[in-house]
Write a protein that holds these residues in place. Structure first.
Motif, PDB file in Angstrom:
ATOM      1  N   GLU A   1      -6.068   0.287  -0.735  1.00 16.45           N
ATOM      2  CA  GLU A   1      -5.481  -0.950  -0.240  1.00 16.45           C
ATOM      3  C   GLU A   1      -6.578  -1.752   0.426  1.00 16.45           C
ATOM      4  N   SER A   2      -6.418  -3.060   0.387  1.00 13.28           N
ATOM      5  CA  SER A   2      -7.397  -3.931   1.033  1.00 13.28           C
ATOM      6  C   SER A   2      -6.714  -4.727   2.138  1.00 13.28           C
ATOM      7  N   ILE A   3      -7.456  -4.937   3.187  1.00 14.52           N
ATOM      8  CA  ILE A   3      -6.984  -5.704   4.330  1.00 14.52           C
ATOM      9  C   ILE A   3      -8.024  -6.784   4.598  1.00 14.52           C
ATOM     10  N   VAL A   4      -7.613  -8.034   4.573  1.00 20.13           N
ATOM     11  CA  VAL A   4      -8.532  -9.143   4.828  1.00 20.13           C
ATOM     12  C   VAL A   4      -8.247  -9.708   6.208  1.00 20.13           C
ATOM     13  N   VAL A   5      -9.297  -9.809   7.004  1.00 14.70           N
ATOM     14  CA  VAL A   5      -9.191 -10.422   8.328  1.00 14.70           C
ATOM     15  C   VAL A   5      -9.937 -11.754   8.262  1.00 14.70           C
ATOM     16  N   ARG A   6      -9.237 -12.818   8.562  1.00 13.25           N
ATOM     17  CA  ARG A   6      -9.811 -14.163   8.477  1.00 13.25           C
ATOM     18  C   ARG A   6     -10.326 -14.582   9.853  1.00 13.25           C
TER      19      ARG A   6
END
Length: 75
Positions: free
Chosen positions: A31-36
């Protein structure tokens, strides 16, 4: 290789390739988690979807979002 900590120092290349081939057909659910962020590049973290709680702090890869490419574009 002297001083190797990867556990491969005492194994032949043929043995290592045989082991790698066994894992080549396995797939891992990730799974990927993107933090902006504002003012710096967004970050993406990739981790196994089913990861034991004890391993969660050490089983991940994180990089700037622009370092990742779509798999179909890389083939």
């Amino acid at each position: 290789m002297n001083g190797s900590t990867g556990g491969y120092g005492d194994r032949s290349t043929r043995q290592r390739l045989s082991t790698a081939t066994q894992y080549a057909t396995e797939t891992a659910a990730l799974e990927s988690i993107v933090v902006r962020y504002e003012g710096r590049p967004d970050r993406c973290t990739i981790t196994p979807r089913e990861c034991p709680a004890d391993d969660q702090l050490t089983t991940w890869l994180s990089a700037d979002v622009d370092a990742f490419v779509d798999l179909s574009d890389a083939r």
